[in-house]
Each structure stands twice: as C-alpha cells, then as structure tokens.
Design a protein around this motif. Structure first.
Motif, mmCIF file in Angstrom:
data_model
loop_
_atom_site.group_PDB
_atom_site.id
_atom_site.type_symbol
_atom_site.label_atom_id
_atom_site.label_comp_id
_atom_site.label_asym_id
_atom_site.label_seq_id
_atom_site.Cartn_x
_atom_site.Cartn_y
_atom_site.Cartn_z
ATOM 1 N N LEU A 52 0.830 -1.209 0.000
ATOM 2 C CA LEU A 52 0.000 0.000 0.000
ATOM 3 C C LEU A 52 0.861 1.253 0.000
ATOM 4 C CD1 LEU A 52 -2.776 -1.059 2.551
ATOM 5 C CD2 LEU A 52 -3.033 -0.776 0.082
ATOM 6 N N ARG A 53 1.967 1.200 0.738
ATOM 7 C CA ARG A 53 2.873 2.353 0.770
ATOM 8 C C ARG A 53 3.494 2.592 -0.605
ATOM 9 N NH1 ARG A 53 8.033 3.633 1.190
ATOM 10 N NH2 ARG A 53 8.691 1.469 1.140
ATOM 11 N N VAL A 54 3.863 1.509 -1.287
ATOM 12 C CA VAL A 54 4.434 1.624 -2.630
ATOM 13 C C VAL A 54 3.412 2.226 -3.587
ATOM 14 C CG1 VAL A 54 5.295 0.323 -4.613
ATOM 15 C CG2 VAL A 54 6.091 -0.250 -2.314
ATOM 16 N N VAL A 55 2.168 1.773 -3.487
ATOM 17 C CA VAL A 55 1.109 2.310 -4.348
ATOM 18 C C VAL A 55 0.949 3.809 -4.118
ATOM 19 C CG1 VAL A 55 -1.370 2.280 -4.822
ATOM 20 C CG2 VAL A 55 -0.127 0.135 -4.539
ATOM 21 N N ALA A 56 0.939 4.227 -2.849
ATOM 22 C CA ALA A 56 0.790 5.657 -2.532
ATOM 23 C C ALA A 56 1.936 6.470 -3.136
ATOM 24 C CB ALA A 56 0.737 5.857 -1.022
ATOM 25 N N GLU A 57 3.149 5.966 -3.020
ATOM 26 C CA GLU A 57 4.311 6.674 -3.592
ATOM 27 C C GLU A 57 4.154 6.849 -5.095
ATOM 28 O OE1 GLU A 57 7.985 4.806 -2.708
ATOM 29 O OE2 GLU A 57 7.919 5.249 -0.563
ATOM 30 N N ARG A 58 3.768 5.781 -5.783
ATOM 31 C CA ARG A 58 3.670 5.843 -7.235
ATOM 32 C C ARG A 58 2.508 6.727 -7.693
ATOM 33 N NH1 ARG A 58 6.059 2.161 -10.317
ATOM 34 N NH2 ARG A 58 5.610 3.777 -11.871
#
Length: 519
Positions: A189-195
C-alpha cells in the motif's frame, strides 16, 4: 473476437481447412481480412490480418516465397480462392504452409471474397453490439451499487460477476478502500501511494510478488485513487480492460462523495479548534462538538499537534485522515482537525504523561511509514481537566509542534515544557496580562493601519519572519527596500521601538506572539 474458427463455422462461406497451422492459431484474434494478388504483400499487411488470394501471382512467383512473405508479416493465415485456372489449391502452397505452420483455408470458386469480408464485418458488428450491451448493463449495475450505498466494494462485486480478477481500490494516501481477492500488504500500500503521487502517474506498479495494472480514478481533475488489477496489463483481454476502465469512472463518483464527506468532517473538526481558541465566547459549544466525535468533554483531555518537519510542507492531503485512522484502529475516540500548518487531535487522557508520549511515538512511526521520506513531529500540550480548560493545552501543543518542526534535530516528540522556548514564558501568564502587553506595543500600529489603510503590522511581521533582513523582507512584501525603511521608521515613531535594537525587536516579536494566547 473474430477468429479463423468462427469463419470456418460460418455455413455461408463453405471454407475448407487444409492446414491447421501452429497450436491455437485457429482461435487467435483476426484483426481483419486483406485481399491481395501481389507476389510479396508483406509491406501492406498488418499483423494478425487474414490474407485472401486467388493465386494470380503464381506465374511470376512460387508458392513458398509467397507463404514466407505472409509468415514474416505475422499474418493470421491464408484463404486460397479457387477459380477456373486453378480448380484446386496448389500442392506447393499446402506444403509451404505446413512447413511454416501458417493456417491455410480453401474457398470455392462460387463464393466471392466479398462474402468473407461481409462475414468479418458482421462478426465485428455483433461483437461490438454485444460489448455495448454489456457496457450498458454493467453501467446500470454499477450505478445501482453506488446509489444503494455499496461503495467501492459494490463496484468490485459487479466487476467480479463478469471477470474473475484480483482487484483493489487504493487512494493516493495508501488507504485501502476495497478489495476483491488477496489484500495488499502494508508495504505494498505504501508503494502504491508513492507511485500515485508521482508524475506522471504509472500504468503499472511493481508490487514485488506481482505487477499490478493501474486504472486511475480522478475525482476533481487529479489522481485521487486507483483501481488495481493484480495482473500485468499485457495479460488482460480487451474486454477486461474495457470493464476496468468503466469501473474506474464510476469509482471517481464514489471517491468524490467520500472526499466531500471527509471535507465536511474536517471542517466540523476545524470549527472545534475555533471554538476552543475563542475562549468564553463559544465555550458552551465545545462539549457538544466533542461528543459528536465520541470524546467525553467532562473527563481529562490531551491534545496532540502533528506536522512534517524541515523544508517539506507541514501537511499533505490525507494526513488528517491518516491520523484519525490511527486512533480509530486503537479504539480511541479523537477529534482530529487539519489546518494549514498542523493536524490537531483532541482525545481522552486516560494515561500518564509517559503513556501519552509512547502513544505519540507510535503515531509518528505510523505516519512516517504512510508518508515515506517525511520526518514527522508531535507536540504534546499537556492535559486539560475538561473541555472548559482546553485552550492552553491546544495552544501549547501547536507551539511545541512549531518549534520541533523548525529545529534541526532528531527529537520527534516533545511536551511544551521541555522545549525551553519563549512560548513557555508566554504560556505562564494569564490572557489579560498578555493582552495588555500586546496592546501597549501594537495598538498604535493597529490604529494607523485602520485609519490610513496601511500595512505596518504586516510589515513588522514580515521583517521579523525574515530575520531582520531588509532585502528578503522587501521581496516578500513586493516593495522597494526604501519603502520598507520608511515604514520601519514610522513603526519606530509610533511605538518607540527601533528594529535596529535587539530588545526592541524582542518586544515587537513577543507582542505579536502574545496574540495567540488570547485569540
């Protein structure tokens, strides 16, 4: 989807299969049919086109060369049309197609190639009509799901009726709104938010265990969330992509509704801060507003103020929601309000100061994980006996947060009393004393600005905020340095304080700061 097998099954064409070709070639998509009598049609062929030919080119070229050119162009196959001059398909043509695994069909001399073209057009029209009907039906189901309050989960349920796909809806702060299939981990989820916060937004996101296709959801012209399909886009069919695109558009309505609800909630909470800071004028409204958030106004209350430190923006979209979710996950009622420079949380104080500090540390860790590469600080303003005494802890928590945000250090959580700042001295005095002091120093400037439409108070604030630097202050105010000097001379004339002297600067600064303690 048009296929060679679909044409073979059409009784009106009377096609006969001579060479099946490579595995699954009969069931692969055919983009269109291409009639040619060129010995080398490859420059004009599109990949996956079905070649129709009568073999007029045979006197000038051999069958193996023709098939080789068709093969290199990536054509779907060949339909050989019989005629009086060639009453049967040449054996060399059949042998070449077998050698290169190119599907070969034969059509009677009595059936024109236009019949094949009409059949292809009819097939595409029927497929398009079916696709449009599916879209309309699915659109009705999606609209029904949203109007009945099913939300993002309802949208995914509609999608899963047609397509068995692993799906998730994630907003740009990394919050999981809905899932159908395996749920994403906290790290994913954190990776998705960053992207999603990158520019340009991605079409795919590598989540480690899988690559997810991204279908962007925008509520107000920006990327607010994404519908994720946990498969690479290359593995999705056209029908699946169309369905996902349609669902993403409906999700934009749901996200817009949620944003409107969040905005109302945040405004409701922000009004609570105004009530507290207004002192006795609106004190009677505070208990009811706290109860609306599940907070008991008659018991002890603690106040946190949180923001990002350093050169970054002190707050970001979604920060207040993330703080509220932190307390919700711990079954702790809290009134969370977002402002320009911080996010404030008022919560029951059932613990000692050490417990409040430990909770604040956990809050910092959660926010820093959610918003990567952001150093987060929390100011603790102490405990109020009840809602009637909340003003001082509120002001102190925000002051402590302000100091932490602007200090270069590793300290992330601190109480107001620990920081050794001028705000501590101001906080020791009652409101009446602070008001009298500020009025003595600043009243002449206020009167001047009111009667002459001047900007002396604003000029003093800018001068002090810029560390007494003349050029920087003039640039901040968009005025000439000489104009700034004339204004500061007027300040000295009216107040008796010369900004060239440190003690006079301190008086002006403290008078401006004192205003925070009496509203």
């Amino acid at each position: 989807m048009l296929t060679i097998r679909a044409l073979l099954d059409d009784p009106g064409l009377g096609l006969r299969l001579l060479v099946e070709g490579r595995p699954n070639a009969l069931d692969d998509n055919v983009v269109w049919v291409h009639n040619t009598e060129l010995p080398d049609p490859s420059p004009y062929l599109r990949e996956r086109e079905l070649v129709l030919t009568n073999g007029v080119w045979l006197p000038g070229a051999d069958a193996s060369s023709f098939v080789a050119h068709v093969f290199r162009a990536g054509a779907a196959g060949i339909v050989f049309g019989l005629r009086n001059q060639t009453p049967e398909t040449p054996r060399a043509m059949i042998a070449a197609c077998r050698l290169m695994d190119v599907p070969l069909l034969e059509i009677s001399a009595k059936v024109p190639f236009t019949a094949v073209t009409r059949a292809a057009a009819r097939h595409y029209a029927e497929a398009r009509q079916a696709s449009l009907l599916d879209m309309v039906r699915r659109g009705d189901e999606l609209a029904k799901a949203l109007t009945e309050g099913a939300g993002a989960s309802g949208v995914l349920e509609v999608l899963r009726r047609d397509h068995d796909l692993p799906l998730s809806v994630v907003d740009r702060t990394g919050r999981l709104l809905a899932a159908a299939g395996p749920e994403l981990s906290t790290e994913q989820l954190r990776v998705v938010a960053e992207r999603l916060n990158g520019h340009p937004p991605p079409l795919e996101i590598d989540l480690g265990a899988t690559v997810a296709s991204v279908f962007l959801v925008g509520a107000v012209g920006e990327v607010d969330a994404a519908l994720l399909c946990l498969r690479p886009s290359g593995e999705l069919t056209r029908a699946e992509r169309d369905a996902l695109d349609q669902a993403a558009r409906f999700l934009s309505l749901e996200v817009a509704k949620q944003q409107a609800v969040h905005a109302i909630e945040l405004r409701f909470a922000s009004e609570l801060l105004d009530m507290i800071l207004s002192g006795q004028h609106r004190a009677a409204e505070v208990p009811g507003r706290l109860r609306a958030f599940g907070v008991n106004p008659d018991g002890p209350l603690a106040v946190y103020a949180l923001s990002f430190a350093g050169d970054s923006e002190p707050t970001l979209p979604g920060l207040a929601e993330a703080v509220a979710e932190f307390f919700l996950a711990r079954n702790t009622p809290a009134a969370v309000a977002g402002a320009t420079s911080d996010v404030v949380a008022v919560l029951p104080s059932r613990h000692c100061e050490d417990d409040l500090r430990e909770l604040a540390e956990k809050l910092v860790n959660t926010i820093e994980f959610r918003f990567a590469n952001r150093r987060t600080v929390v100011g603790i303003g102490g405990t109020a006996e009840n809602s009637a005494t909340l003003k001082q802890p509120l002001v102190r928590s925000r002051d402590a947060c302000h100091v932490l945000r602007n200090r270069n250090g590793r300290l992330r959580v601190a109480t107001f009393a620990e920081l050794g700042t001028h705000r501590l001295l101001l906080g020791l005095h009652d409101e009446e004393t602070l008001k009298d002091f500020a009025d003595v120093v600043l009243a002449p400037l206020r009167r001047h600005d009111e009667h002459r439409d001047g900007e002396l108070l604003r000029t003093v604030r800018a001068f002090l905020d810029n560390g007494g630097q003349w050029t920087a202050t003039a640039e901040a105010l968009f005025i000439h340095v000489n104009t700034l000097r004339n204004r500061m001379l007027k300040v000295t004339e009216l107040t008796g304080r010369d900004v060239a002297r440190t003690e006079d600067r301190v008086d002006l600064f403290l008078a401006l700061e004192a205003g925070k303690y009496y509203g």
